[in-house]
Design a protein around this motif. Structure first.
Motif, PDB file in Angstrom:
ATOM      1  N   GLU A   1       0.827  -1.199   0.000  1.00 27.87           N
ATOM      2  CA  GLU A   1       0.000   0.000   0.000  1.00 27.87           C
ATOM      3  C   GLU A   1       0.864   1.253   0.000  1.00 27.87           C
ATOM      4  OE1 GLU A   1      -1.577  -0.981   3.673  1.00 27.87           O
ATOM      5  OE2 GLU A   1      -3.049  -2.389   2.925  1.00 27.87           O
TER       6      GLU A   1
ATOM      7  N   VAL B   1      -3.682   2.071   5.872  1.00 33.59           N
ATOM      8  CA  VAL B   1      -5.110   1.784   5.829  1.00 33.59           C
ATOM      9  C   VAL B   1      -5.500   1.165   7.160  1.00 33.59           C
ATOM     10  CG1 VAL B   1      -6.925   0.460   4.684  1.00 33.59           C
ATOM     11  CG2 VAL B   1      -5.057   1.424   3.333  1.00 33.59           C
TER      12      VAL B   1
ATOM     13  N   TYR C   1     -10.399  -2.132   6.023  1.00 32.29           N
ATOM     14  CA  TYR C   1     -10.588  -2.639   4.669  1.00 32.29           C
ATOM     15  C   TYR C   1     -11.981  -3.254   4.556  1.00 32.29           C
ATOM     16  CZ  TYR C   1      -5.392  -3.129   4.719  1.00 32.29           C
ATOM     17  OH  TYR C   1      -4.041  -2.957   4.834  1.00 32.29           O
TER      18      TYR C   1
ATOM     19  N   ASN D   1      -9.723  -8.447  -2.855  1.00 32.59           N
ATOM     20  CA  ASN D   1      -9.420  -8.701  -1.451  1.00 32.59           C
ATOM     21  C   ASN D   1      -7.936  -8.963  -1.200  1.00 32.59           C
ATOM     22  OD1 ASN D   1     -12.103  -8.465  -0.545  1.00 32.59           O
ATOM     23  ND2 ASN D   1     -12.557 -10.565  -1.165  1.00 32.59           N
TER      24      ASN D   1
ATOM     25  N   ALA E   1      -5.471  -6.910  -0.943  1.00 33.53           N
ATOM     26  CA  ALA E   1      -4.813  -5.991  -0.006  1.00 33.53           C
ATOM     27  C   ALA E   1      -4.890  -6.540   1.414  1.00 33.53           C
ATOM     28  CB  ALA E   1      -5.452  -4.608  -0.079  1.00 33.53           C
ATOM     29  N   ILE E   2      -6.035  -7.130   1.776  1.00 37.27           N
ATOM     30  CA  ILE E   2      -6.187  -7.724   3.102  1.00 37.27           C
ATOM     31  C   ILE E   2      -5.301  -8.950   3.224  1.00 37.27           C
ATOM     32  CG2 ILE E   2      -7.836  -8.685   4.761  1.00 37.27           C
ATOM     33  CD1 ILE E   2      -9.865  -7.185   2.567  1.00 37.27           C
TER      34      ILE E   2
END
Length: 289
Positions: free
Chosen positions: A120, A124, A127, A174, A176-177
């Motif tokens: 990223e 963040v 999410y 999903n 990024a998670i």
């Protein structure tokens, strides 16, 4: 009078009215909200996942607000935030706490699950997990464990969460998670700094910040002074006062709201500290050209 921040994890785990399935590094909870408070400031020392079964709430973080409604799922990093309550419909959710120790295991086991994940560009806190048939089926299977007469074994719970990793991998939205789960275990310098800069504006004590950073209080103080060149207390006060000055200049919040949004425990402490720092009372600071 300001509302004291609640340790969300400890409140949930210690409350016998919630259904819980517990593993050493994972905690699954079916949570029916019993709290009749419109605005609830909370913090937690563990990341957590919420899947809303019914009702609606609003999560407010440093980066904005998010309304969580039935069918939605969110991954929320450890730290502090504000939960706004709604009472039109009973609120019920499935909640997973994910401890750093378990993220470390995931990092070792799943580092090659999705090697193309990009880091990223900015921190963040919350999410949204994008809904799809895989997600729906997964949470339906978890809910069935709470409805069964027998509790699942710890090994089965661990397998179910590991299954979640593969469910996330099915949908690129999903990833990024997934990247956070498999690459951000541990407590390096960058994570320490992110925790402090994302949470200084909340009314937490030094022991709470140490807990967030997975350190003893003495280790936290040593690390902080090495990184920031000052004591945690001085840095927190200056950061909160600078935030308050910005809010007084750029928002229409009342003086009381400014104090609350900047992490002060009461209005008199805020007013006194602000006047010492800026040589002028908060209201006059707002009115000055």
């Amino acid at each position: 009078m300001f509302i004291q921040m609640i340790n969300f994890h400890d409140f949930i785990i210690s409350n016998s009215s919630f259904k819980k399935l517990l593993l050493n590094n994972l905690e699954f909870v079916q949570y029916d909200c019993p709290i009749n408070i419109d605005v609830l400031p909370v913090w937690t020392q563990h990341d957590y996942i919420v899947h809303v079964i019914s009702g609606e709430k609003k999560w407010q973080t440093e980066h904005g607000t998010t309304i969580a409604s039935a069918g939605q799922t969110f991954y929320i990093k450890k730290g502090a935030h504000i939960i706004h309550q709604y009472y039109k419909e009973k609120f019920c959710l499935l909640l997973f706490f994910v401890k750093d120790e378990f993220k470390n295991l995931l990092q070792m086991d799943y580092s090659k699950l999705s090697p193309s994940l990009e880091k990223e560009n900015k921190p963040v806190i919350l999410y949204e997990i994008k809904d799809d048939p895989w997600i729906k089926n997964y949470f339906q299977s978890i809910l069935s464990y709470f409805l069964a007469d027998m509790s699942p074994s710890s090994s089965l719970l661990e397998i179910k969460f590991r299954e979640f990793m593969h469910v996330l991998a099915q949908n690129k939205d999903n990833h990024a998670i997934l990247r956070h789960l498999i690459s951000e275990g541990g407590n390096d310098e960058l994570k320490f700094r992110e925790i402090m800069t994302s949470n200084y504006m909340y009314n937490l004590g030094l022991e709470d910040y140490a807990n967030l950073c997975s350190k003893s209080l003495s280790s936290f103080k040593r690390t902080f002074e090495k990184m920031f060149g000052t004591t945690p207390g001085k840095w927190l006060l200056e950061s909160r006062l600078q935030r308050a000055a910005s809010l007084l200049t750029h928002s229409d919040l009342s003086i009381t709201q400014v104090a609350f949004e900047s992490g002060f425990e009461d209005l008199s402490h805020f007013s006194r500290s602000f006047k010492i720092r800026f040589k002028i009372a908060p209201l006059k600071y707002r009115q000055s050209p």
